[in-house]
Design a protein around this motif. Structure first.
Motif, short mmCIF file in Angstrom:
data_model
loop_
_atom_site.label_atom_id
_atom_site.label_comp_id
_atom_site.label_asym_id
_atom_site.label_seq_id
_atom_site.Cartn_x
_atom_site.Cartn_y
_atom_site.Cartn_z
N ALA A 75 -11.32 -14.70 -14.80
CA ALA A 75 -12.46 -15.61 -14.74
C ALA A 75 -12.75 -16.02 -13.30
CB ALA A 75 -12.20 -16.84 -15.60
N LEU A 76 -11.70 -16.25 -12.51
CA LEU A 76 -11.90 -16.58 -11.10
C LEU A 76 -12.57 -15.44 -10.34
CD1 LEU A 76 -8.50 -18.35 -10.29
CD2 LEU A 76 -10.77 -19.39 -10.05
N LEU A 77 -12.12 -14.21 -10.60
CA LEU A 77 -12.71 -13.05 -9.95
C LEU A 77 -14.19 -12.92 -10.31
CD1 LEU A 77 -9.90 -10.35 -10.40
CD2 LEU A 77 -10.52 -11.55 -8.31
N ALA A 78 -14.47 -13.01 -11.61
CA ALA A 78 -15.86 -12.88 -12.06
C ALA A 78 -16.74 -13.98 -11.48
CB ALA A 78 -15.92 -12.91 -13.59
N THR A 79 -16.21 -15.19 -11.43
CA THR A 79 -16.98 -16.33 -10.93
C THR A 79 -17.32 -16.18 -9.46
OG1 THR A 79 -15.97 -17.81 -12.56
CG2 THR A 79 -16.96 -18.82 -10.61
N TYR A 80 -16.32 -15.88 -8.64
CA TYR A 80 -16.56 -15.82 -7.20
C TYR A 80 -17.35 -14.58 -6.79
CZ TYR A 80 -13.80 -19.90 -6.01
OH TYR A 80 -13.36 -21.19 -5.89
N TYR A 81 -17.07 -13.45 -7.40
CA TYR A 81 -17.84 -12.25 -7.05
C TYR A 81 -19.29 -12.39 -7.52
CZ TYR A 81 -13.75 -9.61 -5.46
OH TYR A 81 -12.65 -9.17 -4.76
#
Length: 508
Positions: free
Chosen positions: A195-201
């Motif tokens: 979720a962190l990866l998807a959010t920041y990217y």
């Protein structure tokens, strides 16, 4: 005297400390020579204590038994021994943040491009509904950050760990929670990291579209004056790779500090000028709606959630504080920061919608008169500030993703592989931005899909699992409260994503 058997029934789910008077001589290891033994059941709440009192030579001593319902184990401690582990005392931070520094970082993480989208959020919600909705969403977001940090601190004390990140908090919550949930500990960590990866990217894609749109507006003005044909935004977006690729290759945060400082200056100057344009006319409600049509409401919630959420930086920030105990509480760093954020977001959204009404753009800076030099300066300064912030935002997800990919390559090739990985991912964010260069729908989609999951659903789930054994409150009120938050997050995700995707389809 014969051996006596004392039985203690634990009725409360809370941790209990029991003082017992026992006869026996304690050894250095904390056990008893004369046979005092403690039965340690794993899943039962019935604790049996058997004491052998035959020896008359034994000296009377006082022992403390601490019972923790997390694993229902018991340990014998001296009465003078420290009862609770303090994780704050065991944290070793090379350059800890002061309270003022932590407040500044938290404000910066929350006051990004989202604040410029608030007038559009008010357009989608209506003046009265949006004002109330912004305050409510702000309270929910603040509460979710609070329960995430509180759960992390409680788990640190319980498991005697100095500090935990967001993903590690989820993992430890499951691994130390009810037996039926422990098998999901690794999945919980991976889910939060994903979720962190998807959010920041995804946020990086928003950054790229914002920068390209701002440059395009200024360039179109001068092209129109010269009679030159205007260029499509999809041409401007790949041109940004000239600046984005070198920024994405920076591996050390210290080299990004000057760019971040310059970005802060640009944002402050641009924000001040934007406020001037918003208030240079007398506001009136003519041409505005108090409550927008129902089909637009999901876009309002998705945009506000995107604008307000900065939960990805909360745990690293709390872990790096000189006095982490000041982060929560009253007033506390979190409450002060979120009060300022909610007030500014509500004010910018309210007066921005009053000023530009139905013509409001996805970023209020795009509404500024392009023919005026001062407005052009604002657009370009904001574009430069967001461009300089790209490196910091890119660093966070890359620091999560690359360590999982690194072992796939031999050591001599790892540096080259990392550079290739960084360039490829940067190009992917640019490609996605070029595919959907409409700023409004992409902000709503990112807010609905990513920030509702990371900022609302995950903290509510983590607190529920953390408190499962230690107590969910009278009538299980924490469980019901968190269920409501998770339902709200899922509704925002489904409805916001659906409406945003429909808007993207209609546009293209």
């Amino acid at each position: 005297m014969g051996a006596g058997l004392a039985t203690l029934n634990i009725k409360s789910p809370c941790a209990v400390t029991v003082l017992i008077q026992s006869v026996g001589t304690r050894t250095a290891a904390g056990s008893y020579k004369n046979g005092a033994s403690i039965c340690r059941p794993v899943h039962s709440r019935k604790i049996s204590i058997k004491m052998d009192t035959k020896s008359s030579a034994s000296k009377e001593s006082l022992s403390v038994i601490s019972l923790e319902t997390l694993n229902m184990s018991s340990t014998v401690k001296l009465a003078g021994q420290k009862d609770e582990y303090d994780p704050f005392e065991h944290r070793q931070v090379e350059h800890p943040n002061s309270d003022i520094g932590a407040l500044a970082h938290l404000l910066k993480s929350s006051l990004g491009t989202g604040v410029l989208a608030m007038p559009m959020a008010f357009l989608n919600g209506g003046l009265a509904f949006s004002l109330a909705g912004t305050i409510i969403v702000g309270l929910i977001c603040t509460h979710c950050v609070h329960i995430l940090v509180k759960s992390s601190q409680d788990l640190c004390r319980r498991e005697q760990i100095p500090s935990l990140g967001f993903a590690e908090t989820a993992e430890v919550a499951f691994s130390s929670g009810p037996p039926q949930f422990r098998k999901f500990s690794t999945a919980g960590r991976k889910f939060v990291n994903g979720a962190l990866l998807a959010t920041y990217y995804s946020a990086l894609c928003v950054y790229i579209v914002f920068v390209a749109r701002s440059i395009q507006q200024v360039a179109d003005h001068y092209m129109e004056e010269e009679g030159i044909e205007k260029i499509d935004i999809r041409v401007y977006i790949p041109m940004l790779l000239v600046a984005l690729v070198p920024i994405s290759l920076v591996r050390d945060l210290k080299y990004l500090v000057p760019f971040s400082a310059l970005a802060n200056v640009f944002i402050l100057v641009s924000f001040a000028i934007t406020l001037y344009y918003m208030f240079n006319q007398e506001p009136n409600t003519e041409g505005t709606e108090m409550i927008a049509p129902a089909e637009k409401i999901p876009l309002f919630f998705a945009t506000v959630i995107f604008a307000m959420e900065g939960i990805g930086v909360v745990m690293p920030l709390e872990n790096s504080m000189k006095k982490p105990g000041h982060f929560l509480g009253c007033p506390g760093i979190l409450n002060i920061a979120m009060f300022i954020v909610v007030f500014l977001y509500a004010a910018i959204g309210f007066f921005g919608y009053l000023r530009f009404k139905g013509k409001v753009e996805a970023s209020v800076t795009l509404n500024l008169p392009t023919e005026e030099v001062l407005a052009q300066v604002v657009k370009l300064l904001y574009a430069a500030a967001i461009l300089f912030s790209y490196g910091l935002q890119y660093y966070i997800p890359t620091s999560i993703a690359w360590p999982n990919i690194k072992p796939m390559f031999r050591e001599s090739f790892q540096y080259t592989a990392e550079m290739i990985f960084r360039v490829v991912v940067c190009c992917i964010t640019v490609a996605v931005a070029a595919a959907v260069p409409n700023l409004g729908p992409i902000i709503s989609l990112v807010g609905a899909l990513c920030f509702s999951t990371l900022g609302l659903f995950c903290p509510a789930m983590i607190e529920t699992i953390t408190c499962w054994n230690t107590g969910l409150g009278r009538g299980n009120w924490r469980l019901w409260k968190n269920c409501l938050i998770m339902v709200f997050a899922v509704c925002a995700l489904v409805a916001g994503s659906y409406v945003s995707i429909l808007e993207i389809i209609d546009t293209y």
